[in-house]
Scaffold this motif. Structure first.
Motif, short mmCIF file in Angstrom:
data_model
loop_
_atom_site.label_atom_id
_atom_site.label_comp_id
_atom_site.label_asym_id
_atom_site.label_seq_id
_atom_site.Cartn_x
_atom_site.Cartn_y
_atom_site.Cartn_z
N PRO A 1 0.83 -1.21 0.00
CA PRO A 1 0.00 0.00 0.00
C PRO A 1 0.87 1.26 0.00
O PRO A 1 1.89 1.33 0.69
CB PRO A 1 -0.79 -0.11 1.31
N ILE A 2 0.47 2.25 -0.75
CA ILE A 2 1.20 3.51 -0.79
C ILE A 2 1.27 4.12 0.61
O ILE A 2 2.30 4.69 1.01
CB ILE A 2 0.52 4.49 -1.77
N ALA A 3 0.21 3.96 1.38
CA ALA A 3 0.18 4.52 2.74
C ALA A 3 1.28 3.92 3.62
O ALA A 3 1.85 4.62 4.47
CB ALA A 3 -1.18 4.28 3.37
N ASP A 4 1.59 2.65 3.41
CA ASP A 4 2.65 2.00 4.20
C ASP A 4 4.02 2.60 3.87
O ASP A 4 4.87 2.78 4.77
CB ASP A 4 2.68 0.50 3.92
N VAL A 5 4.25 2.90 2.60
CA VAL A 5 5.52 3.51 2.20
C VAL A 5 5.65 4.90 2.80
O VAL A 5 6.68 5.25 3.39
CB VAL A 5 5.63 3.59 0.66
N LYS A 6 4.60 5.69 2.69
CA LYS A 6 4.64 7.06 3.23
C LYS A 6 4.85 7.04 4.73
O LYS A 6 5.60 7.86 5.28
CB LYS A 6 3.36 7.79 2.85
N ALA A 7 4.20 6.11 5.41
CA ALA A 7 4.33 6.03 6.87
C ALA A 7 5.76 5.64 7.27
O ALA A 7 6.32 6.20 8.22
CB ALA A 7 3.32 5.03 7.43
N ALA A 8 6.34 4.66 6.56
CA ALA A 8 7.70 4.22 6.88
C ALA A 8 8.71 5.33 6.65
O ALA A 8 9.61 5.55 7.47
CB ALA A 8 8.06 2.99 6.03
N VAL A 9 8.57 6.04 5.55
CA VAL A 9 9.49 7.13 5.25
C VAL A 9 9.33 8.25 6.28
O VAL A 9 10.32 8.83 6.76
CB VAL A 9 9.26 7.65 3.82
N HIS A 10 8.11 8.54 6.65
CA HIS A 10 7.84 9.58 7.64
C HIS A 10 8.44 9.21 9.00
O HIS A 10 9.05 10.05 9.67
CB HIS A 10 6.33 9.79 7.76
N ARG A 11 8.29 7.93 9.40
CA ARG A 11 8.84 7.48 10.68
C ARG A 11 10.36 7.58 10.71
O ARG A 11 10.96 7.75 11.78
CB ARG A 11 8.42 6.04 10.97
N SER A 12 10.98 7.49 9.54
CA SER A 12 12.44 7.54 9.49
C SER A 12 12.97 8.97 9.57
O SER A 12 14.18 9.18 9.55
CB SER A 12 12.95 6.88 8.20
N GLY A 13 12.06 9.93 9.63
CA GLY A 13 12.47 11.31 9.78
C GLY A 13 12.52 12.11 8.50
O GLY A 13 13.03 13.24 8.49
N ILE A 14 12.01 11.55 7.41
CA ILE A 14 12.03 12.23 6.12
C ILE A 14 10.66 12.86 5.88
O ILE A 14 9.63 12.19 6.02
CB ILE A 14 12.37 11.25 4.99
N PRO A 15 10.61 14.14 5.53
CA PRO A 15 9.32 14.80 5.29
C PRO A 15 8.55 14.13 4.15
O PRO A 15 9.12 13.80 3.10
CB PRO A 15 9.72 16.23 4.89
N VAL A 16 7.29 13.89 4.38
CA VAL A 16 6.43 13.24 3.38
C VAL A 16 5.15 14.05 3.24
O VAL A 16 4.51 14.39 4.24
CB VAL A 16 6.08 11.79 3.81
N ARG A 17 4.80 14.37 2.01
CA ARG A 17 3.57 15.13 1.78
C ARG A 17 2.37 14.34 2.28
O ARG A 17 2.20 13.16 1.99
CB ARG A 17 3.43 15.40 0.28
N GLY A 18 1.55 14.99 3.07
CA GLY A 18 0.35 14.33 3.60
C GLY A 18 0.56 13.64 4.91
O GLY A 18 -0.40 13.21 5.55
N GLU A 19 1.83 13.47 5.32
CA GLU A 19 2.13 12.80 6.58
C GLU A 19 2.61 13.76 7.66
O GLU A 19 2.47 13.50 8.85
CB GLU A 19 3.20 11.72 6.37
N ASP A 20 3.19 14.87 7.25
CA ASP A 20 3.73 15.83 8.21
C ASP A 20 2.61 16.72 8.72
O ASP A 20 2.13 17.60 8.01
CB ASP A 20 4.83 16.67 7.56
#
Length: 208
Positions: A187-206
């Motif tokens: 799922p795209i949401a899983d990728v965005k969440a993982a990247v966001h948790r790693s400290g990288i800004p993600v559109r829609g997650e920050d």
């Protein structure tokens, strides 16, 4: 690829006059860039690993390159190996969807594309495309060192961690995947969440 090769040949022929000739060189990249701006031009590069034997590696070190089009940017690959156990490679550009090889190095093509007016590079890799084994990090790092325009990492993503890896281990400006999303494997949401948790800004997650 062919336009870059023609421009490099012209540039090498005119070397010494202080002008690379990019402004006067006519190709689709320069035409679109001049008409609409560099931000409207994305050049997709499809390279593959070209492994070097010890003899070829030694020859690369000692042979003087007389022009940009013959230059090779050699890396020692951290994980992959060639058919005879080779550890060093350069990245050979291909055309026709990867079916036809050229003698142009991917770094040289990326730099030429930028000079001709490209505002962004989409960097694929024939070796990792569809393998779900992760992005080709050495290639991405190499190209990012030599261009000033954004580089989009493509080819190889198989899980959310691969996106985290490409941002933490290279300076890629963006990363994409296709098959794992089309086949609904990740799922795209899983990728965005993982990247966001790693400290990288993600559109829609920050949310801050």
């Amino acid at each position: 690829v062919y336009a870059a090769q023609r421009w490099l040949q012209q540039k090498n022929h005119d070397d010494g006059d202080g002008d690379d000739g990019a402004d006067d060189f006519d190709c689709s990249v320069s035409q679109i860039s001049q008409a609409y701006g560099a931000q409207a031009v994305v050049v997709s590069i499809d390279p593959k690993r070209a492994w070097l034997s010890e003899e070829e590696e030694a020859r690369e070190k000692t042979t003087k390159k007389h022009n940009d089009s013959s230059r090779r940017y050699v890396v020692e690959h951290p994980t992959a190996r060639g058919p005879k156990g080779e550890t060093k490679c350069w990245y050979r550009c291909t055309v026709a969807g990867g079916r036809k090889e050229t003698d142009l190095d991917a770094v040289v093509l990326a730099m030429a594309s930028e000079s001709l007016g490209a505002g962004e590079i989409m960097l694929n890799c024939i070796d990792t495309d569809g393998q779900n084994s992760g992005f080709e990090l050495p290639l991405i790092s190499l190209v990012k060192k030599h261009v000033n325009v954004p580089v989009i990492a493509s080819s190889g993503a198989g899980n959310p961690q691969h996106f985290v890896d490409v941002f933490h281990h290279t300076n890629a400006d963006a990363a994409l995947a296709a098959g794992i999303f089309h086949r609904q494997e990740v799922p795209i949401a899983d990728v965005k969440a993982a990247v966001h948790r790693s400290g990288i800004p993600v559109r829609g997650e920050d949310k801050t």
